[in-house]
Scaffold this motif. Structure first.
Motif: not given
Length: 473
Positions: A358-363
């Motif tokens: 989820s962190v990579v997706r939001e980034t």
């Protein structure tokens, strides 16, 4: 289940050969009856030689009295309206043909329609109405289909509570919606039962209907102990939001604070409304939670909630949360910085390698407007097969947004990726690709890359795409 018109045509041919109606289709599946209706007309149009002799009588067959159930089913679907009308009149002795009578109630020929409607009025009782409800509601979406829905409502309004409750578990959501509307209209369920139904059902229409009815049925000052807990603990955000809104009417506004950090934006917004109505300050609550020493207990919803109602100065509270051990908190911190328009490309870039999906997706979403500012080689390196899938996806998303030769290079490189979805996405990117200003200086590479992906194009499109890229053909 019969697959579309083709399945209906095959079923019609089996009926022509004398197969029993019940063994030809699933009588409980409305799609099968509709497919059969269309399939018989297909046979009559394109393969009339296979039909019984009476099918060729004009304008009417001499007598339909001797026809069995299977052949009468064919007659009910006949393309000649007068044959359909005669068949409706003869079908009363075969209860198994009632589904086809339902379809004829929306027939485009007036006399057929009226005959079918009269028969449906006489034949429909509570038990048959329950069985035919999915089909009646499907036909009800057609022009002239409202009649059947009206008759269904009239009959089911006479049903006992137990008979109607059986429809609440029907797999067809339109049936559940219809049944719950009747139950609410007839006040067959008390507020607690409505609340449990709203919490249990997967359909958002049923959730809204039952939750609203449960709260409306309660008068001011009544006990909410049996109604609000099921709503507030529901898995579905719409149901929880109804429960949170009901806290104000119940006088339990203090409980709304615990929903300020809910995972759903809708629930958080409702909680903020209730808190503000009692003079509370949601922004202060969010700031307090995001700066609490015991950050391990910080719900991710509180992080994005601060961005939803705070201001750009609150970005200073979100940056430290990028180092939080919980991936959900880091992801919401990135999303919050984007919502506050405080994205710093260099500071967020390292989070494309984060172990949290989820962190990579939001980034990646936060960096999309700045995709051309990121080093192309650095992003290309992250599309290698040795990288985790979510990292490859995030990097390719940014490369695809850049366009030009870099996007084509990345997409062609991923055509053999081990992940099927990423391969498909890469192939679609290649097919969408068109040269940009940077391509002429890389025309030879563009031609080579297009040749490697020639299986994605027709010869004509490939030649045109290479011509656009300045490649000699």
């Amino acid at each position: 289940m019969l697959e579309g018109t083709e399945g209906g045509t095959a079923a019609a041919m089996r009926l022509v050969e004398g197969a029993p109606l019940r063994g030809t289709l699933d009588a409980a599946d409305p799609s099968d009856w509709l497919a059969l209706d269309a399939g018989v007309r297909e046979v009559a149009r394109y393969r009339p030689q296979f039909l019984p002799e009476w099918e060729h009588c004009a304008p009417l067959p001499a007598d339909l009295t001797q026809l069995g159930e299977s052949q009468l089913a064919l007659a009910l679907c006949h393309r000649n309206g007068r044959i359909r009308q005669e068949a409706v009149g003869r079908s009363a002795r075969y209860p198994g043909l009632l589904p086809l009578v339902v379809i004829r109630c929306a027939d485009w020929v007036g006399p057929v329609r009226e005959s079918a409607r009269q028969l449906l009025r006489e034949a429909l009782d509570v038990d048959t109405a329950r069985d035919l409800a999915p089909l009646i509601l499907r036909v009800g979406r057609r022009d002239r289909g409202a009649f059947g829905v009206g008759v269904l409502g009239q009959v089911l309004r006479r049903a006992s509570r137990g008979q109607l409750v059986a429809l609440f578990a029907d797999p067809d959501r339109s049936v559940r919606r219809f049944a719950y509307r009747l139950a609410v209209e007839g006040r067959l369920l008390n507020p607690a039962e409505l609340a449990r139904a709203a919490a249990r059902d997967e359909d958002t229409v049923v959730q809204d209907l039952c939750a609203t009815a449960a709260l409306t049925a309660l008068g001011d000052g009544e006990a909410y102990e049996d109604v609000l807990p099921p709503l507030l603990s529901a898995r579905h955000p719409r149901t929880r939001s109804a429960g949170v809104t009901g806290l104000r009417r119940a006088g339990w506004t203090e409980q709304a604070k615990s929903f300020l950090g809910d995972r759903s934006a809708l629930v958080r917004a409702c909680a903020r409304y209730v808190v503000r109505q009692q003079g509370g300050d949601p922004v202060a609550w969010y700031r307090e939670r995001c700066t609490a020493p015991d950050g391990l207990e910080l719900p991710p919803g509180a992080v994005i909630g601060l961005a939803e109602c705070g201001n750009r100065a609150d970005a200073g509270l979100l940056w430290p949360l990028l180092a939080h051990p919980t991936a959900g908190v880091r992801a919401r911190a990135v999303a919050g910085l984007r919502a506050l328009d405080c994205v710093d490309v260099e500071q967020l870039r390292p989070f494309l390698d984060d172990p949290g999906v989820s962190v990579v997706r939001e980034t990646a979403v936060a960096l999309l407007p700045s995709a051309k500012e990121l080093p192309a080689d650095w992003l290309l390196e992250r599309t290698g097969s040795e990288r985790p899938r979510h990292v490859r996806v995030g990097a390719f998303r940014l490369l695809d947004a850049r366009g030009g030769i870099v996007a084509l290079r990345a997409a062609v490189g991923l055509l053999e990726d081990p992940d099927a979805k990423l391969r498909t996405w890469a192939g679609q990117s290649v097919q969408r690709w068109h040269p940009s200003a940077d391509v002429p200086c890389c025309a030879a590479e563009a031609g080579e890359l297009l040749d490697r992906s020639r299986h994605l194009f027709s010869d004509h499109v490939l030649r045109r795409r290479k011509w656009e890229a300045g490649v000699g053909i």
